[in-house]
Design an enzyme around this catalytic site. Structure first.
Site, PDB file in Angstrom:
ATOM      1  N   SER A  91      26.998  33.554  64.829  1.00 45.24           N
ATOM      2  CA  SER A  91      28.371  33.171  64.493  1.00 45.24           C
ATOM      3  C   SER A  91      28.313  32.000  63.541  1.00 45.24           C
ATOM      4  O   SER A  91      27.610  31.010  63.806  1.00 45.24           O
ATOM      5  CB  SER A  91      29.155  32.777  65.754  1.00 45.24           C
ATOM      6  OG  SER A  91      30.315  32.029  65.413  1.00 45.24           O
ATOM      7  N   GLY A  92      29.049  32.096  62.439  1.00 41.41           N
ATOM      8  CA  GLY A  92      29.037  31.019  61.455  1.00 41.41           C
ATOM      9  C   GLY A  92      29.671  29.741  61.981  1.00 41.41           C
ATOM     10  O   GLY A  92      29.087  28.649  61.876  1.00 41.41           O
TER      11      GLY A  92
END
Length: 355
Positions: A91-92
């Protein structure tokens, strides 16, 4: 006091998405890699995720990132991502928050200017670049997962909506990509509930019709995410800005545009032949926050041209705290917590908070 346990936390947010970083209080998990430790939590000890994302301690819109020792000598720490839908391998926004937390906790001492280090996610090593000015982490750039287009402009009949045109990208999870204007949305905050309802119907229709398979990971489960694409505005040569919104779970629209959603858009733009190396896409959320995705290259994986990319954003520390878990509390489900929580003060309990 034997029925009480404390967990050390650092609450952060990136683009409005709150990530609760667990810095101490959890026993060392079995598994030779961060991926294996994640699988242990998922399969044997899911109570920690539920504890920190459900009442009375949390809400489904949050994420949790558990700092763990890295299995790779090049990484300063590992992290396991927990969200309401489960355990994404990447997940960024969570990576931006975790990188900030390891700097603010002192695990990685802050240095003025640009500093680089690596974290180990369940997806593997992630390159991090942080900019520090006057002791403040002003921005973090993290390496995105290789992203690609699986499906381009397919159509589907969606109950109560009609015929929808969509593409599907993989950028750490499979994303349906739809045009917001075609669905009557301007991507403003007052539409949040309607966006969640519309996205749910589209995702349910796609899940009922077909499955998706990653070129190396194989079956990664049904398509979970949807990203609304707003109109593009050319800010400068090689720099595009666009409103964007990501749906992740029934009733849940992300506060940020998400790093993986931004990567998915870069994959779509590349597929359409609209990117050159170094081009940037700034995605803007319902809350007027933004991430910047940068197109850094491509390579071929079988039938897919895979996009290499980075995500740049800023994370803010909201609080540092300890939560108290009372095993006698009827609102706390402790059944599968006992084998990862202990009050033993031995080397078998790690704490990054005191590093």
């Amino acid at each position: 006091m034997k029925n009480l346990h404390t967990i050390q936390l650092m609450d952060t947010h990136a683009g409005g998405d709150v990530s609760r970083i667990v810095t101490g209080g959890i026993d060392v998990l079995p598994g030779a890699t961060v991926r294996q430790q994640m699988e242990f939590l998922r399969d044997e000890a899911d109570g920690l995720r539920r504890l920190l994302l459900e009442e009375p301690y949390g809400i489904p819109e949050m994420s949790v990132d558990l700092l763990v020792p890295s299995s790779h000598p090049d990484a300063v720490a590992g992290y396991i991502i927990m969200e309401v839908m489960g355990y994404p391998i990447y997940s960024g926004s969570n990576t931006l928050c975790t990188a900030t937390a390891v700097l603010e906790s002192g695990l990685v001492p802050k240095q003025e200017g640009v500093q680089r280090f690596k974290l180990e996610s369940p997806a593997g090593l992630v390159d991090i670049e942080a900019k520090v000015c006057d002791g403040v982490v002003e921005s973090v750039t993290c390496e995105g997962l290789p992203s690609y287009i699986d499906t381009y402009r397919d159509t589907i009949q969606v109950p109560e909506i009609g015929t929808i045109t969509y593409s599907v990208a993989y950028s750490g999870g499979f994303y349906a990509l739809v045009d917001a204007e075609e669905l009557g949305f301007k991507l403003v905050r007052s539409e949040e509930s309607a966006l969640a309802s519309c996205a749910y119907k589209i995702v349910e229709a796609i899940q009922a019709q077909r499955d998706f398979s990653h070129y190396t990971l194989g079956d990664v489960g049904p398509l979970p995410f949807l990203h609304f694409l707003g109109p593009e505005e050319k800010v400068a040569d090689g720099y595009i800005r666009s409103r964007s919104t990501t749906y992740v779970h029934p009733g849940v629209i992300c506060r940020s545009t998400t790093g993986t959603g931004t990567s998915a858009r870069l994959a779509l733009m590349n597929y359409e032949g609209r990117l050159t190396i170094g081009d940037k896409l700034e995605t803007v959320s319902l809350r007027e926050t933004g991430f910047i995705g940068t197109f850094t290259g491509t390579h071929q994986e079988g039938d897919y041209q895979v996009v290499e990319n980075t995500t740049t954003g800023r994370s803010y520390v909201l609080a540092e705290s300890k939560i108290v878990i009372n095993y006698d509390d009827p609102l706390v489900a402790c059944g599968d917590l006992h084998h990862i929580l202990s009050d033993r003060h031995t080397d078998e309990v790690y704490s990054f908070a005191e590093t």
